[in-house]
Design a protein around this motif. Structure first.
Motif, mmCIF file in Angstrom:
data_model
loop_
_atom_site.group_PDB
_atom_site.id
_atom_site.type_symbol
_atom_site.label_atom_id
_atom_site.label_comp_id
_atom_site.label_asym_id
_atom_site.label_seq_id
_atom_site.Cartn_x
_atom_site.Cartn_y
_atom_site.Cartn_z
ATOM 1 N N ALA A 63 47.553 56.184 67.026
ATOM 2 C CA ALA A 63 46.272 56.814 67.545
ATOM 3 C C ALA A 63 45.482 55.590 68.046
ATOM 4 C CB ALA A 63 45.663 57.385 66.267
ATOM 5 N N VAL A 64 45.301 55.507 69.451
ATOM 6 C CA VAL A 64 44.590 54.699 70.039
ATOM 7 C C VAL A 64 43.312 54.650 70.299
ATOM 8 C CG1 VAL A 64 44.454 53.471 72.503
ATOM 9 C CG2 VAL A 64 46.890 54.214 71.355
ATOM 10 N N THR A 65 42.503 53.928 69.933
ATOM 11 C CA THR A 65 40.972 53.999 69.837
ATOM 12 C C THR A 65 39.916 52.876 70.102
ATOM 13 O OG1 THR A 65 39.100 54.900 68.617
ATOM 14 C CG2 THR A 65 40.677 53.513 67.438
ATOM 15 N N ARG A 66 38.921 52.822 70.292
ATOM 16 C CA ARG A 66 37.966 51.564 70.545
ATOM 17 C C ARG A 66 38.445 50.969 71.687
ATOM 18 N NH1 ARG A 66 36.611 50.626 64.262
ATOM 19 N NH2 ARG A 66 35.560 52.474 64.100
ATOM 20 N N VAL A 67 38.963 51.373 72.861
ATOM 21 C CA VAL A 67 39.372 50.774 74.084
ATOM 22 C C VAL A 67 38.014 50.346 75.063
ATOM 23 C CG1 VAL A 67 40.841 50.863 75.918
ATOM 24 C CG2 VAL A 67 41.415 51.871 73.825
ATOM 25 N N GLY A 68 37.966 49.347 75.449
ATOM 26 C CA GLY A 68 36.717 48.655 76.201
ATOM 27 C C GLY A 68 36.819 47.570 77.079
ATOM 28 N N VAL A 69 36.534 47.393 78.044
ATOM 29 C CA VAL A 69 36.444 46.186 78.723
ATOM 30 C C VAL A 69 34.861 46.073 79.357
ATOM 31 C CG1 VAL A 69 37.051 45.158 80.830
ATOM 32 C CG2 VAL A 69 38.595 46.425 79.736
ATOM 33 N N ARG A 70 34.315 44.721 78.999
ATOM 34 C CA ARG A 70 32.970 44.410 79.204
ATOM 35 C C ARG A 70 32.821 44.552 80.930
ATOM 36 N NH1 ARG A 70 31.062 38.450 77.773
ATOM 37 N NH2 ARG A 70 31.366 38.011 80.035
ATOM 38 N N ALA A 71 31.425 45.195 81.108
ATOM 39 C CA ALA A 71 31.167 45.820 82.493
ATOM 40 C C ALA A 71 31.291 44.792 83.583
ATOM 41 C CB ALA A 71 29.540 46.216 82.345
ATOM 42 N N ASP A 72 31.197 43.373 83.423
ATOM 43 C CA ASP A 72 31.182 42.314 84.234
ATOM 44 C C ASP A 72 32.578 41.780 84.311
ATOM 45 O OD1 ASP A 72 31.414 41.136 81.846
ATOM 46 O OD2 ASP A 72 30.023 39.258 82.399
ATOM 47 N N ARG A 73 33.648 42.593 83.796
ATOM 48 C CA ARG A 73 35.070 42.195 83.859
ATOM 49 C C ARG A 73 35.735 43.201 84.155
ATOM 50 N NH1 ARG A 73 32.624 37.895 84.032
ATOM 51 N NH2 ARG A 73 33.168 36.082 82.937
ATOM 52 N N THR A 74 35.530 44.344 84.579
ATOM 53 C CA THR A 74 36.379 45.458 85.024
ATOM 54 C C THR A 74 36.940 45.372 86.095
ATOM 55 O OG1 THR A 74 34.279 46.652 85.737
ATOM 56 C CG2 THR A 74 34.919 46.988 83.416
ATOM 57 N N ARG A 75 38.080 45.992 86.442
ATOM 58 C CA ARG A 75 38.915 46.072 87.760
ATOM 59 C C ARG A 75 39.349 44.678 87.912
ATOM 60 N NH1 ARG A 75 34.435 49.015 87.346
ATOM 61 N NH2 ARG A 75 34.692 51.302 87.914
ATOM 62 N N ARG A 76 39.941 43.989 86.850
ATOM 63 C CA ARG A 76 40.522 42.864 87.098
ATOM 64 C C ARG A 76 41.739 42.743 86.353
ATOM 65 N NH1 ARG A 76 35.505 38.306 86.719
ATOM 66 N NH2 ARG A 76 34.081 39.494 87.780
ATOM 67 N N GLY A 77 42.514 43.818 85.964
ATOM 68 C CA GLY A 77 43.657 43.910 85.317
ATOM 69 C C GLY A 77 43.735 43.663 83.863
ATOM 70 N N LEU A 78 42.574 43.538 83.029
ATOM 71 C CA LEU A 78 42.447 43.172 81.745
ATOM 72 C C LEU A 78 42.862 44.633 81.101
ATOM 73 C CD1 LEU A 78 40.767 41.045 82.861
ATOM 74 C CD2 LEU A 78 39.209 41.352 80.855
ATOM 75 N N LEU A 79 42.426 45.622 81.385
ATOM 76 C CA LEU A 79 42.790 46.938 80.661
ATOM 77 C C LEU A 79 44.330 47.178 80.779
ATOM 78 C CD1 LEU A 79 42.197 49.553 79.138
ATOM 79 C CD2 LEU A 79 41.745 50.610 81.528
ATOM 80 N N THR A 80 44.917 46.772 81.981
ATOM 81 C CA THR A 80 46.317 47.306 82.128
ATOM 82 C C THR A 80 47.122 46.181 81.238
ATOM 83 O OG1 THR A 80 45.980 47.952 84.496
ATOM 84 C CG2 THR A 80 48.066 47.117 83.701
ATOM 85 N N ALA A 81 46.824 44.964 81.349
ATOM 86 C CA ALA A 81 47.670 44.237 80.437
ATOM 87 C C ALA A 81 47.288 44.456 78.750
ATOM 88 C CB ALA A 81 47.071 42.772 80.543
ATOM 89 N N MET A 82 46.175 44.936 78.521
ATOM 90 C CA MET A 82 46.095 45.120 77.120
ATOM 91 C C MET A 82 46.913 46.597 76.617
ATOM 92 S SD MET A 82 42.102 45.401 75.121
ATOM 93 C CE MET A 82 41.486 46.566 76.217
#
Length: 402
Positions: A80-99
């Motif tokens: 059950a995946v939850t509490r997913v977030g990327v800081r607003a000044d670091r979005t669209r840089r591949g961090l979410l994909t890697a995580m």
């Protein structure tokens, strides 16, 4: 290079505050943090650090273990995946994909057959193989209407539960009925501490009630005042949690809620699409549908195990599945005529793993998905067979936010 790390226990509050900020909420207080902390599972909180200041987290996600009910009565281990977030000044840089990729691989290594989440933005998770597997609707039922039909189900006894006893009573009832319906999931102790304890501790008005049927407690409801500032006799009750084993328990709990004095209506969010409220009322317009939307986003991690868990009794279909993240899932499977199995044969239908998730629990028929371009058809005669194999007697629904 993006490095995803498993966070240490002393970093969890910072991770939570980062997540809260990404959904425009404030940080945890000293009073709320113990409740929020309870949903973290050791070793499952992930983070990405700021490349310019490694002491700062810029992305985070976590998950907890659960079980998911599937058509036919089986249940599967689920992340059950939850509490997913990327800081607003670091979005669209591949961090979410890697995580997300790290998290899905970790869940698969733990033996979890599926992962699920609630998506704050619908355009994000399809590219990771998630598909909408359950949906719900919002309803508002007015108390000033024509009331219940004479022949509508009445159910059994409903008793109120004192605020001090809610967290002792309701988890056991939910555990008993959680997997009765496809899409249902179990809740760990941390879910109750995080999601309901705040209402129990802080809500000005809290109503909790349990239904008892022929075999014991088989349903419950929790409600608060939606807006205490409204006119005294028109204040709506907001149902935050209502689970019932059958239509009898459902009817009894709704009757109880609609019989609470000094309220004008009862509101609930993401109720089952097939909950028969309108059919039980004398005037079906007393029940207004206020919204409709996606509920469970499902990611199948182990396609052979997931398909083998389905009953799939009927004339067989050959289905090709493509999974870009887990190549071992890709292949042609025979559904029907016994447990699903991989074969070396030409497919009659084909889809990617996200589109398979949309049909897996019975929410959307393969024929509807094919008509919209989600599934590809090599043999048109196979669609009717696929509909029968992957359909169910009831629509799937979860009813647990996380």
């Amino acid at each position: 290079m993006i490095t995803v790390e498993v966070l240490e226990p002393d970093e969890l509050r910072a991770a939570y505050d980062l997540f809260a900020a990404t959904i425009l909420f404030g940080p945890a207080t000293d009073a709320s943090w113990p409740h929020a902390a309870a949903l973290y599972t050791p070793g499952r909180a992930l983070g990405v650090r700021d490349d310019r200041d490694p002491a700062q987290l810029v992305a985070t996600a976590t998950a907890f273990g659960s079980r998911l009910a599937v058509p036919g009565g089986a249940d599967l281990p689920m992340a059950a995946v939850t509490r997913v977030g990327v800081r607003a000044d670091r979005t669209r840089r591949g961090l979410l994909t890697a995580m997300v990729h790290h998290q899905l691989r970790d869940a698969a290594e733990r033996g979890e057959v599926v992962a699920a989440l609630r998506a704050s933005q619908s355009r994000i998770y399809g590219r990771f193989g998630y598909g909408v597997a359950t949906r719900g609707r919002g309803v508002r039922v007015r108390r000033s209407g024509a009331g219940w039909r004479d022949c509508a189900p009445r159910g059994g006894d409903v008793r109120m539960v004192a605020r001090a006893d809610v967290l002792d009573v309701l988890p056991a009832v939910h555990e008993r009925i959680a997997l009765f319906r496809p899409g249902g999931m179990t809740r760990p102790d941390g879910w109750w501490s995080t999601m309901l304890a705040g209402d129990v501790a802080g809500a000005e008005v809290l109503l909790a009630a349990v239904h008892t049927g022929p075999d014991g407690d088989d349903g419950y409801a929790v409600a608060t005042l939606a807006d205490p500032r409204e006119d005294f006799e028109r204040r709506p009750l907001a149902v935050s949690d209502l689970h019932a084993a059958d239509v009898q328990a459902t009817a009894a709990l709704w009757r109880f809620l609609l019989d609470v004095d000094l309220t004008g209506a009862v509101e609930a969010h993401l109720r089952p699409l097939d909950e028969p409220l309108e059919l039980m009322l004398t005037d079906r317009r007393d029940c207004m549908v206020t919204s409709a939307g996606d509920e469970t986003w499902l990611r199948i991690l182990d396609v052979p195990a997931a398909l083998a868990a389905l009953p799939c009794a009927g004339e067989p279909v050959r289905l090709a599945v493509h999974d870009g993240l887990f190549p071992a899932n890709s292949g042609v499977y025979v559904l029907g005529d016994g447990p699903a199995r991989r074969v070396d044969a030409a497919p009659e239908l084909a889809c990617d793993v996200a589109a398979l998730a949309m049909a897996y629990l019975g929410d959307t028929a393969p024929s509807a998905l094919a008509a919209a371009g989600w599934w590809r058809v090599h043999d048109a005669d196979a669609l009717a067979r696929a509909d029968r194999l992957l359909g169910g007697d009831v629509l799937p629904w979860c009813g647990t936010y996380f």
